[in-house]
Design a protein around this motif. Structure first.
Motif, PDB file in Angstrom:
ATOM      1  N   ARG A  93      29.002 130.420  57.406  1.00  0.00           N
ATOM      2  CA  ARG A  93      29.125 130.901  56.015  1.00  0.00           C
ATOM      3  C   ARG A  93      28.682 129.809  55.037  1.00  0.00           C
ATOM      4  NH1 ARG A  93      34.872 134.047  57.281  1.00  0.00           N
ATOM      5  NH2 ARG A  93      33.881 135.652  58.557  1.00  0.00           N
ATOM      6  N   HIS A 140      35.504 131.388  51.879  1.00  0.00           N
ATOM      7  CA  HIS A 140      35.059 131.822  53.211  1.00  0.00           C
ATOM      8  C   HIS A 140      35.945 132.919  53.794  1.00  0.00           C
ATOM      9  CE1 HIS A 140      32.489 128.039  54.394  1.00  0.00           C
ATOM     10  NE2 HIS A 140      32.208 128.485  53.184  1.00  0.00           N
ATOM     11  N   ASN A 141      37.098 133.191  53.176  1.00  0.00           N
ATOM     12  CA  ASN A 141      37.830 134.411  53.567  1.00  0.00           C
ATOM     13  C   ASN A 141      38.682 134.914  52.402  1.00  0.00           C
ATOM     14  OD1 ASN A 141      40.263 132.973  53.677  1.00  0.00           O
ATOM     15  ND2 ASN A 141      40.799 133.661  55.742  1.00  0.00           N
ATOM     16  N   PRO A 162      32.599 130.443  61.929  1.00  0.00           N
ATOM     17  CA  PRO A 162      32.390 131.147  60.660  1.00  0.00           C
ATOM     18  C   PRO A 162      32.307 130.183  59.465  1.00  0.00           C
ATOM     19  CG  PRO A 162      34.562 131.658  61.561  1.00  0.00           C
ATOM     20  CD  PRO A 162      33.827 130.886  62.602  1.00  0.00           C
ATOM     21  N   TRP A 181      43.520 138.955  58.327  1.00  0.00           N
ATOM     22  CA  TRP A 181      42.409 139.318  59.215  1.00  0.00           C
ATOM     23  C   TRP A 181      42.806 139.095  60.671  1.00  0.00           C
ATOM     24  CZ3 TRP A 181      39.321 137.675  63.110  1.00  0.00           C
ATOM     25  CH2 TRP A 181      38.081 138.301  63.289  1.00  0.00           C
ATOM     26  N   ARG A 182      43.432 137.941  60.918  1.00  0.00           N
ATOM     27  CA  ARG A 182      43.766 137.583  62.295  1.00  0.00           C
ATOM     28  C   ARG A 182      44.806 138.544  62.876  1.00  0.00           C
ATOM     29  NH1 ARG A 182      40.579 135.331  65.461  1.00  0.00           N
ATOM     30  NH2 ARG A 182      39.917 134.190  63.627  1.00  0.00           N
ATOM     31  N   ARG A 228      34.695 134.278  67.176  1.00  0.00           N
ATOM     32  CA  ARG A 228      33.999 133.035  66.809  1.00  0.00           C
ATOM     33  C   ARG A 228      33.129 132.572  67.974  1.00  0.00           C
ATOM     34  NH1 ARG A 228      38.800 129.701  63.660  1.00  0.00           N
ATOM     35  NH2 ARG A 228      39.248 131.368  62.178  1.00  0.00           N
ATOM     36  N   ASP A 237      35.694 139.137  54.404  1.00  0.00           N
ATOM     37  CA  ASP A 237      36.650 139.775  55.329  1.00  0.00           C
ATOM     38  C   ASP A 237      36.822 141.270  55.051  1.00  0.00           C
ATOM     39  OD1 ASP A 237      37.165 137.656  56.982  1.00  0.00           O
ATOM     40  OD2 ASP A 237      39.237 137.337  56.327  1.00  0.00           O
ATOM     41  N   PHE A 263      41.253 128.634  55.958  1.00  0.00           N
ATOM     42  CA  PHE A 263      41.374 130.103  56.071  1.00  0.00           C
ATOM     43  C   PHE A 263      42.773 130.596  55.687  1.00  0.00           C
ATOM     44  CE2 PHE A 263      37.744 130.071  59.368  1.00  0.00           C
ATOM     45  CZ  PHE A 263      36.843 130.684  58.508  1.00  0.00           C
ATOM     46  N   GLU A 282      46.552 132.862  61.265  1.00  0.00           N
ATOM     47  CA  GLU A 282      46.365 132.241  59.951  1.00  0.00           C
ATOM     48  C   GLU A 282      46.347 133.192  58.760  1.00  0.00           C
ATOM     49  OE1 GLU A 282      44.275 132.087  62.545  1.00  0.00           O
ATOM     50  OE2 GLU A 282      42.278 132.723  61.941  1.00  0.00           O
TER      51      GLU A 282
HETATM   52  O1  AHR Z   1      36.769 134.132  62.576  1.00  0.00           O
HETATM   53  C1  AHR Z   1      36.917 135.057  61.568  1.00  0.00           C
HETATM   54  C2  AHR Z   1      37.641 134.440  60.427  1.00  0.00           C
HETATM   55  O2  AHR Z   1      38.862 133.923  60.893  1.00  0.00           O
HETATM   56  C3  AHR Z   1      38.038 135.400  59.328  1.00  0.00           C
HETATM   57  O3  AHR Z   1      37.098 135.463  58.310  1.00  0.00           O
HETATM   58  C4  AHR Z   1      39.241 134.725  58.817  1.00  0.00           C
HETATM   59  O4  AHR Z   1      39.993 135.471  57.916  1.00  0.00           O
HETATM   60  C5  AHR Z   1      39.911 134.306  60.043  1.00  0.00           C
HETATM   61  O5  AHR Z   1      40.832 133.337  59.904  1.00  0.00           O
END
Ligand code: AHR
Length: 327
Positions: free
Chosen positions: A180, A230-231, A176, A51-52, A126, A259, A204, A48
């Motif tokens: 969050r 949230h990200n 998350p 970060w991923r 997660r 993030d 996200f 997504e």
């Molecule tokens: O699970 C972590 C989250 O998943 C991160 O904050 C986000 O960017 C990703 O999609």
């Protein structure tokens, strides 16, 4: 549970010493690890955002460095795909499974299958909400509840505790997102002057963050003081929407997100993002250190939750640290 994994671990240790991996002897589909390497099935959420990508690379690199064969399954943002991949890894008789679960619930049945086959499962990034905690060995990831708290603490300090906030939530049902959401609210409480005037999921994703922010701006216009995303990817999407609306992100509207990806640091250096709370995706080395212990039966003192520490970064110090960032 401990005794069961210990038994599995000693069997595996014996077979490794004897130059024959568990996958050689117990694969349901007859597959075996390359060069007798132990085989780990990794079920990822999808791809997504930035970060991923960093998370997937970290797991792949750590698997290689630790001498494992990694079988990768991309859930493509669908829990049903992840469940199918998990079942398939169980049928293949892999030595262990790493699961980054898209959402928190709905895992009991498939984790039961892994347990019945004595395949240890490590939950990464997660969290899962299952009836029986023995369905997985350990959880490794960030303290996402604390990240929400840190974002709120920073915001109270920055605004003196008075602001109208719009919130871009992550994927519905993902741990998350839940944490969050709750962590932020638990700090702002009912008495502070921080008011959340709108809150919606941007999944996200950068494109969805932009889309939802455009709708927020249309509805609430000049009322909005702050975006809590949230990200980082959604915050970057929101920055684009704010600029398209003729406003200055970072000054006309404060943005705080989570993030700490490179693009967020670049946005902070440009003055467009005010703060990011780190959520470290470089979780591969910790995962394989734990997997080594699990497969060798050394899990006596392994905690059920292993949390990675997060830092808070502001636009004022982004320039100094951007070159040292690893993702
Ligand atoms: O699970 C972590 C989250 O998943 C991160 O904050 C986000 O960017 C990703 O999609």
């Amino acid at each position: 549970m401990t005794r069961q994994w210990l038994a599995v671990g000693s069997m595996i240790m014996l077979s490794i010493i004897g130059c024959s991996s568990k996958s050689d002897s117990s694969s349901a589909d007859g597959s075996s690890g390359e060069n007798d390497k132990p085989v780990i099935g990794f079920v990822q959420t999808g791809s997504e955002g930035d970060w991923r990508k960093a998370h997937t690379v970290s797991v792949r690199e750590a698997a290689e460095a630790a001498g494992y064969e990694l079988r990768f399954a991309d859930g493509q943002a669908k829990q049903e795909n992840q469940i199918k991949a998990l079942s398939s890894f169980v049928a293949q008789g892999v030595d262990g499974i790493i699961l980054a679960p898209l959402v928190e619930t709905g895992w009991d049945n498939v984790l039961e299958k892994a347990k019945k086959r004595n395949i240890p499962v490590l939950i990464l990034d997660r969290q899962v909400d299952v009836k029986d905690d023995s369905l997985f060995v350990t959880y490794i990831g960030a303290d996402t509840y604390n990240e929400g708290r840190l974002a709120a603490e920073w915001l109270i300090e920055k605004t003196g505790g008075k602001a109208k906030v719009v919130e871009l939530q992550g994927t519905p049902g993902a741990s998350p997102t839940i944490n969050r959401y709750n962590g932020f609210r638990d700090v702002i409480g009912e008495e502070s002057g921080i008011e959340i005037i709108a809150s919606q999921s941007g999944d996200f994703r950068r494109s969805k963050g932009k889309e939802v922010m455009e709708a927020f701006l249309k509805k609430h216009g000049d009322e909005i003081d702050v975006v809590y995303a949230h990200n980082d990817d959604m915050a970057i999407g929101a920055i684009q929407a704010i600029e398209d609306a003729g406003k200055k992100p970072g000054d006309d509207i404060i943005l705080v997100s989570i993030d700490g990806v490179r693009a967020a640091f670049e946005a902070m250096v440009e003055g467009k993002l005010n703060c990011t709370v780190e959520c470290n995706p470089l979780q591969g080395p910790m995962a394989f250190e734990a997997m080594d212990k699990i497969l060798s039966g050394d899990i006596g003192d392994m905690p059920k939750k292993q949390m990675i520490k997060d830092e808070v970064y502001e636009r004022e110090n982004a320039k100094e640290v951007i070159d040292s960032r690893k993702y």
